[in-house]
Write an enzyme that holds these catalytic residues in place. Structure first.
Site, PDB file in Angstrom:
ATOM      1  N   LYS A  55       0.789  -1.243   0.000  1.00  0.00           N
ATOM      2  CA  LYS A  55       0.000   0.000   0.000  1.00  0.00           C
ATOM      3  C   LYS A  55       0.819   1.290   0.000  1.00  0.00           C
ATOM      4  O   LYS A  55       0.296   2.367   0.294  1.00  0.00           O
ATOM      5  CB  LYS A  55      -1.017   0.048   1.166  1.00  0.00           C
ATOM      6  N   HIS A 115       7.082  -7.280  -2.407  1.00  0.00           N
ATOM      7  CA  HIS A 115       6.798  -6.673  -1.104  1.00  0.00           C
ATOM      8  C   HIS A 115       7.738  -7.249  -0.044  1.00  0.00           C
ATOM      9  O   HIS A 115       7.549  -7.015   1.151  1.00  0.00           O
ATOM     10  CB  HIS A 115       5.365  -6.990  -0.657  1.00  0.00           C
ATOM     11  N   SER A 145      -4.852   2.306   4.515  1.00  0.00           N
ATOM     12  CA  SER A 145      -4.997   1.755   3.174  1.00  0.00           C
ATOM     13  C   SER A 145      -5.017   0.218   3.225  1.00  0.00           C
ATOM     14  O   SER A 145      -5.814  -0.437   2.550  1.00  0.00           O
ATOM     15  CB  SER A 145      -3.844   2.256   2.288  1.00  0.00           C
TER      16      SER A 145
END
Ligand code: PPS
Length: 302
Positions: A55, A115, A145
């Protein structure tokens, strides 16, 4: 693609969300199943990796870099959905092709996404001196988020209530682990590797300035006209309306955008609409403890 989507809809009927730990980092079970292959992934020297905590603005920077590599060719940038044209190497969303398979089948130069915290990054990326664009976003907005994303993404655990999620996130008990460890780990690595460390807040404040930094890092030169085009096509509104960037090609059983759209708000400071006064106090205390001495600072409002 349609066939793959149909298979995905079918598979979601029996799908159970399960996270497992890889060296203490919660990751989807399906990622663990191919972990050896992921960790031994062979990067190529001309790959470009976009690394982020979830995010933080991954998709935004993917679109910008892709368009830069394509010298502003918008039509080509819409050749495939963002998650196909930029393989997510640590994702194995069966029965879709894994990020690894997509990457291995792809011609160079490849733009890739991860990620992973730096300690889990496949070593080949740093061995081959691959250029990495790391995008960081302040923890409060990331938390908000991610909360909405975990609600709408049926491949991730349900976040529970906002109060519950606040504690879960602060404890780092969320997919891909602790925000603190992630941003600090990559920050520490930035001076010994080819890492451009960017901030979501800077991109919001002055996208054109940040585009120039990116261009320089990529070793490219583009005319003002092309840069203007890139700026326009990667605005929040343009990406929200772009089916190749807004994940609308995924069915609602995977991303239920009626719960929360992928392109949700795109702002700095939305945390103020969610954090209770008491939560903010708890957060600030923890933040001070965890960030002290890191040399890293974030803006939570502009
Ligand atoms: S993911 O799922 O981890 O890959 O998500 P990621 O792309 O990192 O982050 C999604 C958030 O980035 C916002 N976003 C943008 N903000 C401003 N401008 C543009 N062009 C843009 N594109 C994506 C997106 O809206 C998500 O943030 P929130 O705060 O939820 O709106």
């Amino acid at each position: 693609m349609d066939e793959e989507i149909n298979k995905l809809i079918e598979a979601m009927k029996d799908f159970e969300v399960k996270m497992v730990q890889v060296e203490g980092i919660p990751l989807p079970e399906s990622t663990l199943e191919i972990w050896d292959q992921i960790y031994n992934f062979q990067a190529r020297e001309d790959d470009i990796l976009i690394a982020t905590y979830p995010k933080a603005g991954t998709t935004w920077v993917q679109e910008i870099v892709d368009l830069m590599l394509l010298e502003g060719d918008v039509e080509k940038s819409m050749r495939a959905p963002c998650f196909v044209k930029v393989p997510f190497i640590d994702l194995n969303a069966k029965p879709m092709k894994s990020g690894l398979d997509l990457a291995n089948d792809m011609e160079s130069p490849r733009l890739l996404k991860t990620h992973l915290p730096i300690q889990l990054l496949p070593p080949s990326f740093l061995d081959k001196k691959v250029k990495v664009v790391y995008v960081a976003r302040n923890a409060k907005d990331c938390m908000v988020s991610y909360f909405y994303f975990q609600m709408m993404n049926k491949g991730l655990p349900d976040p529970g209530t906002w109060n519950e999620y606040f504690s879960t996130f602060l404890a780092g008990d969320v997919p891909w682990g602790s925000w603190f460890d992630h941003v600090i780990g990559w920050w520490k690595a930035k001076d010994s590797h080819q890492i451009l460390y960017m901030f979501y807040e800077d991109l919001i404040e002055d996208p054109k300035r940040e585009h120039r930094k990116l261009l320089k890092f990529l070793g490219k030169d583009l005319s003002d006209e092309v840069l203007e085009k890139i700026h326009h096509h990667t605005s929040f509104q343009a990406m929200k309306e772009n089916p190749m960037a807004n994940y609308s090609v995924l069915p609602a059983v995977v991303f239920d955008q009626s719960v929360s759209p992928f392109m949700r708000k795109g702002k700095v400071g939305d945390w103020k609409n969610h954090f209770l006064v008491a939560q903010n106090i708890v957060f600030e205390e923890e933040y001070k403890k965890r960030m002290e001495g890191s040399g890293l600072s974030f803006r939570t409002q502009l």
